[in-house]
Scaffold this motif. Sequence first.
Motif, PDB file in Angstrom:
ATOM      1  N   GLU A  42     -57.217  -6.996  35.478  1.00 35.19           N
ATOM      2  CA  GLU A  42     -58.117  -6.775  36.610  1.00 35.19           C
ATOM      3  C   GLU A  42     -58.343  -5.283  36.771  1.00 35.19           C
ATOM      4  N   VAL A  43     -59.590  -4.926  37.089  1.00 36.14           N
ATOM      5  CA  VAL A  43     -59.941  -3.512  37.220  1.00 36.14           C
ATOM      6  C   VAL A  43     -60.891  -3.338  38.395  1.00 36.14           C
ATOM      7  N   ASN A  44     -60.609  -2.353  39.222  1.00 32.22           N
ATOM      8  CA  ASN A  44     -61.531  -1.922  40.262  1.00 32.22           C
ATOM      9  C   ASN A  44     -61.868  -0.458  39.984  1.00 32.22           C
ATOM     10  N   ILE A  45     -63.144  -0.180  39.790  1.00 32.09           N
ATOM     11  CA  ILE A  45     -63.602   1.163  39.440  1.00 32.09           C
ATOM     12  C   ILE A  45     -64.484   1.684  40.561  1.00 32.09           C
ATOM     13  N   VAL A  46     -64.165   2.870  41.049  1.00 33.40           N
ATOM     14  CA  VAL A  46     -65.020   3.539  42.027  1.00 33.40           C
ATOM     15  C   VAL A  46     -65.613   4.757  41.336  1.00 33.40           C
ATOM     16  N   TYR A  92     -63.550  -7.195  36.165  1.00 34.00           N
ATOM     17  CA  TYR A  92     -63.800  -5.834  36.632  1.00 34.00           C
ATOM     18  C   TYR A  92     -64.892  -5.836  37.685  1.00 34.00           C
ATOM     19  N   LYS A  93     -64.816  -4.811  38.539  1.00 34.12           N
ATOM     20  CA  LYS A  93     -65.894  -4.606  39.499  1.00 34.12           C
ATOM     21  C   LYS A  93     -66.073  -3.110  39.715  1.00 34.12           C
ATOM     22  N   PHE A  94     -67.304  -2.762  40.023  1.00 37.56           N
ATOM     23  CA  PHE A  94     -67.671  -1.370  40.258  1.00 37.56           C
ATOM     24  C   PHE A  94     -68.010  -1.179  41.726  1.00 37.56           C
ATOM     25  N   GLU A  95     -67.571  -0.054  42.262  1.00 37.98           N
ATOM     26  CA  GLU A  95     -67.941   0.373  43.605  1.00 37.98           C
ATOM     27  C   GLU A  95     -68.475   1.792  43.503  1.00 37.98           C
ATOM     28  N   PHE A  96     -69.190   2.222  44.532  1.00 39.55           N
ATOM     29  CA  PHE A  96     -69.854   3.519  44.473  1.00 39.55           C
ATOM     30  C   PHE A  96     -69.678   4.246  45.803  1.00 39.55           C
ATOM     31  N   ALA A  97     -69.459   5.555  45.708  1.00 38.18           N
ATOM     32  CA  ALA A  97     -69.284   6.367  46.910  1.00 38.18           C
ATOM     33  C   ALA A  97     -69.856   7.761  46.649  1.00 38.18           C
ATOM     34  N   GLU A  98     -70.122   8.463  47.744  1.00 36.45           N
ATOM     35  CA  GLU A  98     -70.714   9.795  47.613  1.00 36.45           C
ATOM     36  C   GLU A  98     -69.723  10.847  47.163  1.00 36.45           C
ATOM     37  N   SER A  99     -68.535  10.856  47.751  1.00 39.04           N
ATOM     38  CA  SER A  99     -67.582  11.898  47.381  1.00 39.04           C
ATOM     39  C   SER A  99     -66.160  11.342  47.410  1.00 39.04           C
ATOM     40  N   CYS A 100     -65.333  11.944  46.593  1.00 40.45           N
ATOM     41  CA  CYS A 100     -63.939  11.512  46.466  1.00 40.45           C
ATOM     42  C   CYS A 100     -63.064  12.367  47.375  1.00 40.45           C
ATOM     43  N   GLU A 101     -62.240  11.736  48.159  1.00 40.36           N
ATOM     44  CA  GLU A 101     -61.366  12.469  49.079  1.00 40.36           C
ATOM     45  C   GLU A 101     -60.214  13.176  48.365  1.00 40.36           C
ATOM     46  N   PRO A 106     -68.299  16.368  40.650  1.00 35.81           N
ATOM     47  CA  PRO A 106     -69.370  15.361  40.643  1.00 35.81           C
ATOM     48  C   PRO A 106     -69.138  14.189  39.682  1.00 35.81           C
ATOM     49  N   ASN A 107     -68.294  14.364  38.683  1.00 39.98           N
ATOM     50  CA  ASN A 107     -68.040  13.307  37.700  1.00 39.98           C
ATOM     51  C   ASN A 107     -66.632  12.747  37.885  1.00 39.98           C
ATOM     52  N   THR A 108     -66.430  12.063  39.000  1.00 39.40           N
ATOM     53  CA  THR A 108     -65.098  11.595  39.367  1.00 39.40           C
ATOM     54  C   THR A 108     -65.070  10.080  39.479  1.00 39.40           C
ATOM     55  N   THR A 109     -63.925   9.509  39.115  1.00 38.31           N
ATOM     56  CA  THR A 109     -63.710   8.077  39.249  1.00 38.31           C
ATOM     57  C   THR A 109     -62.275   7.802  39.692  1.00 38.31           C
ATOM     58  N   MET A 110     -62.113   6.734  40.446  1.00 41.26           N
ATOM     59  CA  MET A 110     -60.788   6.208  40.792  1.00 41.26           C
ATOM     60  C   MET A 110     -60.734   4.810  40.190  1.00 41.26           C
ATOM     61  N   VAL A 111     -59.695   4.554  39.415  1.00 45.83           N
ATOM     62  CA  VAL A 111     -59.578   3.281  38.708  1.00 45.83           C
ATOM     63  C   VAL A 111     -58.244   2.643  39.083  1.00 45.83           C
ATOM     64  N   THR A 112     -58.317   1.437  39.608  1.00 45.01           N
ATOM     65  CA  THR A 112     -57.109   0.677  39.929  1.00 45.01           C
ATOM     66  C   THR A 112     -57.058  -0.505  38.973  1.00 45.01           C
ATOM     67  N   VAL A 113     -55.961  -0.606  38.245  1.00 43.66           N
ATOM     68  CA  VAL A 113     -55.838  -1.670  37.245  1.00 43.66           C
ATOM     69  C   VAL A 113     -54.583  -2.494  37.502  1.00 43.66           C
ATOM     70  N   LYS A 114     -54.705  -3.760  37.157  1.00 40.14           N
ATOM     71  CA  LYS A 114     -53.561  -4.657  37.208  1.00 40.14           C
ATOM     72  C   LYS A 114     -53.320  -5.181  35.798  1.00 40.14           C
ATOM     73  N   HIS A 115     -52.076  -5.037  35.358  1.00 41.85           N
ATOM     74  CA  HIS A 115     -51.657  -5.587  34.073  1.00 41.85           C
ATOM     75  C   HIS A 115     -50.315  -6.270  34.285  1.00 41.85           C
ATOM     76  N   ASP A 116     -50.281  -7.569  34.032  1.00 43.79           N
ATOM     77  CA  ASP A 116     -49.094  -8.370  34.317  1.00 43.79           C
ATOM     78  C   ASP A 116     -48.690  -8.144  35.773  1.00 43.79           C
ATOM     79  N   ASP A 117     -47.481  -7.627  36.010  1.00 44.46           N
ATOM     80  CA  ASP A 117     -47.053  -7.433  37.397  1.00 44.46           C
ATOM     81  C   ASP A 117     -47.092  -5.961  37.814  1.00 44.46           C
ATOM     82  N   ARG A 118     -47.893  -5.159  37.120  1.00 43.16           N
ATOM     83  CA  ARG A 118     -48.029  -3.742  37.439  1.00 43.16           C
ATOM     84  C   ARG A 118     -49.395  -3.445  38.009  1.00 43.16           C
TER      85      ARG A 118
END
Length: 171
Positions: A42-46, A92-101, A106-118
């Motif tokens: 599972e992947v969530n990409i901002v 996977y799913k993509f989300e979008f935001a104006e700025s990263c806290e 300008p070329n920034t991403t936050m990626v949350t991944v799930k692999h097995d129990d991690r």
Amino acid sequence: MEFQSCFDIIGPIMVGPSSSHTAGVVSIGKFIYELVGDYPQEVNIVFYDSFAETYQGHGTDKALLGGLLGMDTDDTRIKHSLEWAKEVGMEYKFEFAESCEYYDHPNTTMVTVKHDDRLVKVGGASLGGGLSKIFMINEKMVDIRLSAGDDFTVLARSYQPRGKVLMEAIG
């Protein structure tokens, strides 16, 4: 960030169209692939700022998923990584935001991944010329420079979680 060779400026051999929006992003994904030891289930990409505006046109979405599938910057399968991800069962799913806290670029991403129990959350920025930077792993600020020729297995090893960590599902 300091360039270390002329190839840092010219950029790596890559699937294009952009060293910032594709090659650097493949490296971020490949680092995460090595960090968890396989492709995530599972992947969530901002995507922030420029990435959020141009991700499809520049192939940033395909590049990040290609890296998460273990592909290198010159792997021609990157063009089909959306299909490859579905084929291996990656959700996977993509989300979008104006700025990263967490990081101002300008070329920034936050990626949350799930692999097995991690569950792992990684922040990365593509700096240009195929260079990128990992600036956060699981809410801890880090400074890991990535270039297409680096051995991501070695770079990720010291940041891999010790033992198994129980997690909640990606939201």
